[in-house]
Design an enzyme around this catalytic site. Sequence first.
Site, mmCIF file in Angstrom:
data_model
loop_
_atom_site.group_PDB
_atom_site.id
_atom_site.type_symbol
_atom_site.label_atom_id
_atom_site.label_comp_id
_atom_site.label_asym_id
_atom_site.label_seq_id
_atom_site.Cartn_x
_atom_site.Cartn_y
_atom_site.Cartn_z
ATOM 1 C CG ASN A 12 -2.162 0.836 1.440
ATOM 2 O OD1 ASN A 12 -2.399 0.839 2.591
ATOM 3 N ND2 ASN A 12 -2.601 1.845 0.217
ATOM 4 C CD GLN A 45 -4.498 6.081 -0.283
ATOM 5 O OE1 GLN A 45 -3.912 5.562 0.222
ATOM 6 N NE2 GLN A 45 -6.391 4.952 -0.294
ATOM 7 C CB CYS A 74 -4.077 6.424 5.097
ATOM 8 S SG CYS A 74 -3.111 5.730 3.874
ATOM 9 C CG ASN A 76 -1.781 0.335 5.906
ATOM 10 O OD1 ASN A 76 -0.769 -1.151 6.557
ATOM 11 N ND2 ASN A 76 -1.563 -1.501 5.025
ATOM 12 C CG HIS A 157 -13.552 0.735 5.827
ATOM 13 N ND1 HIS A 157 -12.271 0.426 4.826
ATOM 14 C CD2 HIS A 157 -13.170 2.252 6.112
ATOM 15 C CE1 HIS A 157 -11.867 0.853 5.560
ATOM 16 N NE2 HIS A 157 -11.771 2.124 5.887
ATOM 17 C CD GLU A 206 -7.531 2.044 -0.300
ATOM 18 O OE1 GLU A 206 -7.290 3.011 0.423
ATOM 19 O OE2 GLU A 206 -6.408 0.990 -0.200
ATOM 20 C CB CYS A 215 -7.198 -0.957 2.663
ATOM 21 S SG CYS A 215 -7.883 0.705 3.611
ATOM 22 C CB SER A 217 -8.700 2.658 7.867
ATOM 23 O OG SER A 217 -8.762 2.701 6.007
ATOM 24 N N GLY A 218 -9.104 -0.760 6.134
ATOM 25 C CA GLY A 218 -9.805 -1.390 5.850
ATOM 26 C C GLY A 218 -10.018 -2.877 7.037
#
Length: 271
Positions: A12, A45, A74, A76, A157, A206, A215, A217-218
């Site tokens: 990521n 990102q 975010c 990661n 999500h 995403e 991800c 936060s995922g």
Amino acid sequence: MIPFVKMHGLGNDFVIVDDRDGAFALDRATRQAMADRRRGIGCDQLLVLEKPNNGHGDVFMRVYNPDGGEVEACGNGTRCVAALVMDEGTKDALGVETVAGILASTRNPDDTVSVDMGEPRLRWDQIPLAREMDTLSVDMTYIPYSDPVAVNMGNPHIVFFVDDAEAVPLEECGPVLENDPLLPERANIEFVSKNPDGSLRMRVWERTAGITQACGSGACAVVVAATRRGLVDRKARIHLDGGALDLEWREDGHVIMTGPTAFSFRGEWMQ
């Protein structure tokens, strides 16, 4: 010229610009150009570092998706920024301030970085969804997938639990689900299956970025959703395309994410 650092967490990947001196003005067109994988640097990102706003964090991190729009969180990226800033001094713990709050980050003896991603938001209007419903059983279907769980971890999500995450045509259903009318701010889409050893396999689409290697936060949303569904007991190792993250939804409500970070290269963007 704009100096930048390229880093990634399990693939990521992020372009990080240090603007703590306020020297750069990155308009939306510039942000899009830098994130472009064909004509720019390329990233999932763009992260811009600024001076902390309230004096409690060590650095403020802004997060921009490839379309140049700002988003809230975010995971990661937070771990990468924490590692980068910790390398500047002798601290093994610091606070990364974001628009979603201050995220406490710690470097572990094995050189992984843990981030306290805070408490999940679980009400329908906190996701947000377009109408009131139970976020443990969301009225959303992409045949044959249905009945996902909704979680907000600073960003929205939608988590589908399936028999085999590998078999999901993510490149087809991801953009449709991201833009479902039920999601006024769109959402990241996760498909998750449980492995024989009790760990989880997660694949992610995403919003605006498409399929990514990982991800953070995922993964946080997944451990919350899996706990609510009774599939795990507040802890899980989650295997993503780029590697594994360790997650814990603590009894105090906070979600802790732990995993590796990696430095790729430094460069300069020619304006």
